[in-house]
Write a protein that holds these residues in place. Sequence first.
Motif, PDB file in Angstrom:
ATOM      1  N   LEU A   7      -7.549   0.479  -6.950  1.00 28.79           N
ATOM      2  CA  LEU A   7      -6.888   0.472  -5.641  1.00 28.79           C
ATOM      3  C   LEU A   7      -7.927   0.581  -4.525  1.00 28.79           C
TER       4      LEU A   7
ATOM      5  N   VAL B 208      -8.894   8.965  -6.143  1.00 28.89           N
ATOM      6  CA  VAL B 208      -8.441   7.609  -6.505  1.00 28.89           C
ATOM      7  C   VAL B 208      -9.556   6.879  -7.241  1.00 28.89           C
TER       8      VAL B 208
ATOM      9  N   VAL C 295      -4.401   2.287  -1.144  1.00 20.96           N
ATOM     10  CA  VAL C 295      -3.919   3.520  -0.522  1.00 20.96           C
ATOM     11  C   VAL C 295      -4.477   3.576   0.901  1.00 20.96           C
TER      12      VAL C 295
ATOM     13  N   GLU D 195      -6.751   5.051 -13.946  1.00 21.55           N
ATOM     14  CA  GLU D 195      -5.545   4.270 -13.638  1.00 21.55           C
ATOM     15  C   GLU D 195      -5.519   3.786 -12.195  1.00 21.55           C
ATOM     16  N   LEU D 196      -6.250   4.463 -11.316  1.00 19.86           N
ATOM     17  CA  LEU D 196      -6.125   4.201  -9.878  1.00 19.86           C
ATOM     18  C   LEU D 196      -7.358   3.560  -9.255  1.00 19.86           C
TER      19      LEU D 196
ATOM     20  N   ALA E 243       1.414   2.753  -8.808  1.00 18.23           N
ATOM     21  CA  ALA E 243       0.103   2.088  -8.800  1.00 18.23           C
ATOM     22  C   ALA E 243       0.127   0.650  -9.323  1.00 18.23           C
TER      23      ALA E 243
ATOM     24  N   LEU F  77       1.620   9.055  -6.571  1.00 18.37           N
ATOM     25  CA  LEU F  77       1.367   7.609  -6.417  1.00 18.37           C
ATOM     26  C   LEU F  77       1.164   6.911  -7.762  1.00 18.37           C
ATOM     27  N   ARG F  78       0.883   7.664  -8.824  1.00 14.23           N
ATOM     28  CA  ARG F  78       0.557   7.028 -10.110  1.00 14.23           C
ATOM     29  C   ARG F  78       1.662   6.081 -10.605  1.00 14.23           C
TER      30      ARG F  78
ATOM     31  N   ARG G 292       0.811  -1.208   0.000  1.00  9.99           N
ATOM     32  CA  ARG G 292       0.000   0.000   0.000  1.00  9.99           C
ATOM     33  C   ARG G 292       0.858   1.279   0.000  1.00  9.99           C
ATOM     34  N   TYR G 293       0.311   2.288  -0.658  1.00  9.86           N
ATOM     35  CA  TYR G 293       0.838   3.656  -0.604  1.00  9.86           C
ATOM     36  C   TYR G 293       0.220   4.294   0.647  1.00  9.86           C
TER      37      TYR G 293
END
Length: 260
Positions: A122, A113, A92, A118-119, A86, A82-83, A42-43
């Motif tokens: 997550l 997000v 996240v 793209e995210l 990912a 964060l991209r 995880r970020y």
Amino acid sequence: MAGPLVAPPAAVRRPGGGDPLLTRARVADVIPFSWVDGPGNRYVVFVQGCSFDCVACHNPETIAPRTPGGRVATVGDLLTDLRPAAPYLAGVTVSGGEATGQWHFVRDLFRGVRADGELSRLTTFVDSNGNALPRVWDRLLPVTDGFMIDLKALDPEVHRRLTGRGNDLVLDSIRHLHGAGKLHEVRLLLVPGYNDSPDQLARTAEWLADLDPALRVVVIGFRQHGVRPEYAGVPEATADLLAGWRAGLEAAGLSGVVTV
Ligand code: SF4
């Protein structure tokens, strides 16, 4: 960390309001990859400022609302940051300090997000001391997949000795998030001499089992690393103590107990 702001997706614009990508937070630190702050890799964003002042705090520099070396980041900054990570992430997490102290930022980060192609796969998690009002949780529930809540002590006076505050809100929060189906886990940090007595084990086990026997309960042992010098005399939790609590929690009917 600050980078160029990306064009805001229409879905995260506030009708008639400000741009949520510009919502700011006081940030203590960011870790691009962590395996200990929720499920998977995880970020993690650690926000600055906490409503508690814990004996066992491993990051006491995050307690004050502001620090001379602190920084401010926007939602857009963090999405840009964060991209690149990912593809290697499960999700996240916002931790602290105390995440709910800056809940507008948490909400807008998670909205961002979820609205980003793209995210959006997550997952979004909050790691919290639980000291927040129901209306704060209700703002975060629609955009958060799971909440990890610390229960420092079931006994209010022990909780006050450990954190400087009572635990009414924490207990309400655990019930509220469980009722909403998004309580991922409750974390018990055992601090020898404070919250580790057999009586506290029995009452904590009963309270948690009454809430949900299948609840995931993570038992963590106090370590000296990072704590303030005035607490240098607090002993570390032993493996035997953790094993005893695990056995006691399981004996009360809890099936999802983990020790770390
Ligand atoms: S709740 Fe967490 S961040 Fe806040 S003082 Fe306690 S241990 Fe530190």
